[in-house]
Design a protein around this motif. Structure first.
Motif, PDB file in Angstrom:
ATOM      1  N   GLU A 156      39.351 -75.720 -45.991  1.00 46.17           N
ATOM      2  CA  GLU A 156      39.269 -76.055 -47.508  1.00 46.17           C
ATOM      3  C   GLU A 156      39.127 -74.936 -48.330  1.00 46.17           C
ATOM      4  O   GLU A 156      39.536 -75.125 -49.412  1.00 46.17           O
ATOM      5  CB  GLU A 156      38.045 -77.064 -47.482  1.00 46.17           C
ATOM      6  CG  GLU A 156      38.072 -78.206 -46.897  1.00 46.17           C
ATOM      7  CD  GLU A 156      39.060 -79.037 -47.153  1.00 46.17           C
ATOM      8  OE1 GLU A 156      39.462 -79.265 -48.465  1.00 46.17           O
ATOM      9  OE2 GLU A 156      39.583 -80.024 -46.330  1.00 46.17           O
ATOM     10  N   SER A 157      38.712 -73.857 -47.849  1.00 46.63           N
ATOM     11  CA  SER A 157      38.498 -72.452 -48.747  1.00 46.63           C
ATOM     12  C   SER A 157      39.884 -71.806 -48.654  1.00 46.63           C
ATOM     13  O   SER A 157      39.836 -70.875 -49.632  1.00 46.63           O
ATOM     14  CB  SER A 157      37.373 -71.823 -48.375  1.00 46.63           C
ATOM     15  OG  SER A 157      37.800 -71.143 -46.992  1.00 46.63           O
ATOM     16  N   LEU A 158      40.675 -72.299 -47.961  1.00 43.44           N
ATOM     17  CA  LEU A 158      41.875 -71.333 -47.961  1.00 43.44           C
ATOM     18  C   LEU A 158      42.911 -71.837 -49.213  1.00 43.44           C
ATOM     19  O   LEU A 158      42.952 -73.029 -49.483  1.00 43.44           O
ATOM     20  CB  LEU A 158      42.734 -71.911 -46.693  1.00 43.44           C
ATOM     21  CG  LEU A 158      43.852 -71.175 -46.057  1.00 43.44           C
ATOM     22  CD1 LEU A 158      43.524 -69.631 -45.693  1.00 43.44           C
ATOM     23  CD2 LEU A 158      44.649 -71.843 -44.975  1.00 43.44           C
ATOM     24  N   THR A 159      43.536 -70.810 -49.904  1.00 41.08           N
ATOM     25  CA  THR A 159      44.381 -70.986 -50.708  1.00 41.08           C
ATOM     26  C   THR A 159      45.648 -70.370 -50.447  1.00 41.08           C
ATOM     27  O   THR A 159      45.539 -69.063 -49.761  1.00 41.08           O
ATOM     28  CB  THR A 159      43.810 -70.506 -52.173  1.00 41.08           C
ATOM     29  OG1 THR A 159      43.594 -69.188 -52.045  1.00 41.08           O
ATOM     30  CG2 THR A 159      42.487 -71.148 -52.656  1.00 41.08           C
ATOM     31  N   PRO A 160      46.708 -70.616 -50.791  1.00 46.62           N
ATOM     32  CA  PRO A 160      47.939 -70.049 -50.364  1.00 46.62           C
ATOM     33  C   PRO A 160      47.967 -68.578 -50.444  1.00 46.62           C
ATOM     34  O   PRO A 160      48.675 -67.749 -50.113  1.00 46.62           O
ATOM     35  CB  PRO A 160      49.140 -70.757 -51.137  1.00 46.62           C
ATOM     36  CG  PRO A 160      48.516 -72.119 -51.363  1.00 46.62           C
ATOM     37  CD  PRO A 160      46.904 -72.092 -51.729  1.00 46.62           C
ATOM     38  N   SER A 161      47.392 -68.035 -51.808  1.00 52.12           N
ATOM     39  CA  SER A 161      47.474 -66.722 -52.016  1.00 52.12           C
ATOM     40  C   SER A 161      46.585 -65.876 -51.094  1.00 52.12           C
ATOM     41  O   SER A 161      46.643 -64.626 -50.851  1.00 52.12           O
ATOM     42  CB  SER A 161      46.975 -66.501 -53.499  1.00 52.12           C
ATOM     43  OG  SER A 161      45.678 -67.094 -53.799  1.00 52.12           O
ATOM     44  N   THR A 162      45.678 -66.562 -50.456  1.00 52.28           N
ATOM     45  CA  THR A 162      44.859 -65.696 -49.784  1.00 52.28           C
ATOM     46  C   THR A 162      45.122 -65.797 -48.170  1.00 52.28           C
ATOM     47  O   THR A 162      44.657 -65.209 -47.251  1.00 52.28           O
ATOM     48  CB  THR A 162      43.324 -66.063 -49.522  1.00 52.28           C
ATOM     49  OG1 THR A 162      43.192 -67.484 -49.046  1.00 52.28           O
ATOM     50  CG2 THR A 162      42.806 -66.023 -51.169  1.00 52.28           C
ATOM     51  N   VAL A 163      46.262 -66.593 -47.663  1.00 51.78           N
ATOM     52  CA  VAL A 163      46.711 -66.348 -46.602  1.00 51.78           C
ATOM     53  C   VAL A 163      47.455 -65.425 -45.970  1.00 51.78           C
ATOM     54  O   VAL A 163      48.133 -64.756 -46.857  1.00 51.78           O
ATOM     55  CB  VAL A 163      47.588 -67.582 -46.172  1.00 51.78           C
ATOM     56  CG1 VAL A 163      48.112 -67.905 -44.898  1.00 51.78           C
ATOM     57  CG2 VAL A 163      46.886 -68.987 -46.538  1.00 51.78           C
ATOM     58  N   GLU A 164      47.058 -64.747 -44.752  1.00 51.68           N
ATOM     59  CA  GLU A 164      48.006 -63.593 -44.328  1.00 51.68           C
ATOM     60  C   GLU A 164      49.366 -64.167 -44.112  1.00 51.68           C
ATOM     61  O   GLU A 164      49.724 -65.110 -43.598  1.00 51.68           O
ATOM     62  CB  GLU A 164      47.309 -63.199 -42.925  1.00 51.68           C
ATOM     63  CG  GLU A 164      45.810 -62.841 -42.985  1.00 51.68           C
ATOM     64  CD  GLU A 164      45.275 -63.172 -41.770  1.00 51.68           C
ATOM     65  OE1 GLU A 164      45.729 -63.734 -40.831  1.00 51.68           O
ATOM     66  OE2 GLU A 164      43.952 -63.517 -41.871  1.00 51.68           O
ATOM     67  N   PRO A 165      50.298 -63.142 -44.385  1.00 53.36           N
ATOM     68  CA  PRO A 165      51.750 -63.459 -44.182  1.00 53.36           C
ATOM     69  C   PRO A 165      52.172 -63.612 -42.903  1.00 53.36           C
ATOM     70  O   PRO A 165      53.276 -64.534 -42.771  1.00 53.36           O
ATOM     71  CB  PRO A 165      52.372 -62.037 -44.722  1.00 53.36           C
ATOM     72  CG  PRO A 165      51.521 -61.317 -45.454  1.00 53.36           C
ATOM     73  CD  PRO A 165      50.121 -61.705 -45.024  1.00 53.36           C
ATOM     74  N   GLU A 166      51.286 -63.221 -41.681  1.00 48.17           N
ATOM     75  CA  GLU A 166      51.756 -63.638 -40.511  1.00 48.17           C
ATOM     76  C   GLU A 166      51.679 -64.930 -40.028  1.00 48.17           C
ATOM     77  O   GLU A 166      52.422 -65.666 -39.596  1.00 48.17           O
ATOM     78  CB  GLU A 166      50.984 -62.690 -39.286  1.00 48.17           C
ATOM     79  CG  GLU A 166      51.117 -61.295 -39.658  1.00 48.17           C
ATOM     80  CD  GLU A 166      50.283 -60.444 -40.572  1.00 48.17           C
ATOM     81  OE1 GLU A 166      49.115 -61.184 -40.818  1.00 48.17           O
ATOM     82  OE2 GLU A 166      50.890 -59.896 -41.194  1.00 48.17           O
ATOM     83  N   LYS A 167      50.570 -65.564 -40.711  1.00 48.92           N
ATOM     84  CA  LYS A 167      50.261 -67.069 -40.529  1.00 48.92           C
ATOM     85  C   LYS A 167      51.360 -67.823 -41.534  1.00 48.92           C
ATOM     86  O   LYS A 167      51.762 -69.070 -40.947  1.00 48.92           O
ATOM     87  CB  LYS A 167      48.973 -67.484 -41.160  1.00 48.92           C
ATOM     88  CG  LYS A 167      47.898 -67.287 -40.142  1.00 48.92           C
ATOM     89  CD  LYS A 167      46.513 -67.705 -40.664  1.00 48.92           C
ATOM     90  CE  LYS A 167      45.415 -67.349 -39.552  1.00 48.92           C
ATOM     91  NZ  LYS A 167      44.097 -67.966 -40.171  1.00 48.92           N
ATOM     92  N   LEU A 168      51.612 -67.155 -42.506  1.00 47.24           N
ATOM     93  CA  LEU A 168      52.701 -68.264 -43.461  1.00 47.24           C
ATOM     94  C   LEU A 168      54.065 -68.235 -42.615  1.00 47.24           C
ATOM     95  O   LEU A 168      54.728 -69.045 -43.152  1.00 47.24           O
ATOM     96  CB  LEU A 168      53.097 -67.471 -44.588  1.00 47.24           C
ATOM     97  CG  LEU A 168      51.840 -67.836 -45.714  1.00 47.24           C
ATOM     98  CD1 LEU A 168      51.678 -66.744 -46.934  1.00 47.24           C
ATOM     99  CD2 LEU A 168      51.548 -69.047 -46.007  1.00 47.24           C
ATOM    100  N   GLN A 169      54.438 -67.334 -41.867  1.00 48.06           N
ATOM    101  CA  GLN A 169      55.718 -67.201 -40.932  1.00 48.06           C
ATOM    102  C   GLN A 169      55.672 -67.945 -39.745  1.00 48.06           C
ATOM    103  O   GLN A 169      56.738 -68.108 -38.986  1.00 48.06           O
ATOM    104  CB  GLN A 169      56.200 -65.874 -40.708  1.00 48.06           C
ATOM    105  CG  GLN A 169      56.419 -64.978 -42.137  1.00 48.06           C
ATOM    106  CD  GLN A 169      56.676 -63.376 -41.878  1.00 48.06           C
ATOM    107  OE1 GLN A 169      56.776 -62.904 -40.861  1.00 48.06           O
ATOM    108  NE2 GLN A 169      57.105 -62.837 -43.154  1.00 48.06           N
ATOM    109  N   ASP A 170      54.415 -68.477 -39.326  1.00 48.09           N
ATOM    110  CA  ASP A 170      54.245 -69.384 -38.143  1.00 48.09           C
ATOM    111  C   ASP A 170      54.629 -70.656 -38.558  1.00 48.09           C
ATOM    112  O   ASP A 170      53.821 -71.559 -39.107  1.00 48.09           O
ATOM    113  CB  ASP A 170      52.871 -69.078 -37.554  1.00 48.09           C
ATOM    114  CG  ASP A 170      52.599 -69.839 -36.359  1.00 48.09           C
ATOM    115  OD1 ASP A 170      53.590 -70.171 -35.692  1.00 48.09           O
ATOM    116  OD2 ASP A 170      51.310 -69.868 -35.988  1.00 48.09           O
TER     117      ASP A 170
END
Length: 191
Positions: free
Chosen positions: A63-77
């Motif tokens: 719930e505390s996760l915002t798209p701007s704080t996600v690591e790029p590696e996770k965004l590519q998974d």
């Protein structure tokens, strides 16, 4: 003394309906409290000390996760993005849409995603944005999907039914017109 007893008896006789109501009400109230306490005991036995009910574990969204704080590696998974977006679509549609867009900008390769994951991602997003009344976003998602893979008839049917139920008739027609241009789309159910 006898007139007093007779007077009390007549008073009780006149209040017989009200007293019956109070007796039944008291019985039902006590029975309800007893059943709730019994139900709580059964639930605590089922969940056990850890609180799990033995159901299949589902991925929980942070719930505390915002798209701007996600690591790029996770965004590519793709698996991580599909799981997070699917979980967010249930309650936080705007955050799900934002996470999808940030992941695409970060380099999520949708062309190489398995077809099931891709269809799940887009069907969750399209149906969620239509449910909240943002059919224009649904159309842009359909355009994205068609750039990478073909639009399935099941997704078109879901989008059409949801738009119709929300009385978004013009948007429904624009989604249908757009998806019907796809030569790979086969519509078998004409309803």
């Amino acid at each position: 003394m006898e007139p007093v007893i007779e007077l009390v008896y007549e008073g009780l006789y006149m209040l017989r309906v009200e007293l019956s109501f109070l007796a039944v009400f008291a019985f039902l109230w006590l029975a309800g409290h007893f059943l709730v306490a019994k139900n709580d005991q059964v639930k605590s036995r089922k969940t056990g000390p850890t609180g799990s009910t033995g159901r299949r574990a589902t991925r929980r969204v942070d719930e505390s996760l915002t798209p701007s704080t996600v690591e790029p590696e996770k965004l590519q998974d793709p698996q991580w993005v599909v799981a997070q977006v699917s979980a967010l679509c249930r309650s936080q549609v705007q955050r799900a849409l934002e996470l999808y867009r940030v992941a695409v900008r970060a380099g999520l390769n949708i062309k190489d995603m398995p077809a099931n994951d891709c269809q799940q991602l887009y069907s969750n997003l399209v149906t969620a944005v239509i449910r909240v009344g943002q059919a224009d976003d649904a159309l842009s998602l359909m355009k994205d999907l068609r750039r990478f893979q073909h639009v399935e008839a099941a997704l078109l049917a879901s989008a059409t039914k949801l738009c119709t139920s929300k009385q978004l008739f013009a948007d429904c027609l624009s989604i249908y017109d757009f998806t019907s241009q796809d030569p790979a789309l086969e519509i078998q159910d004409k309803s």
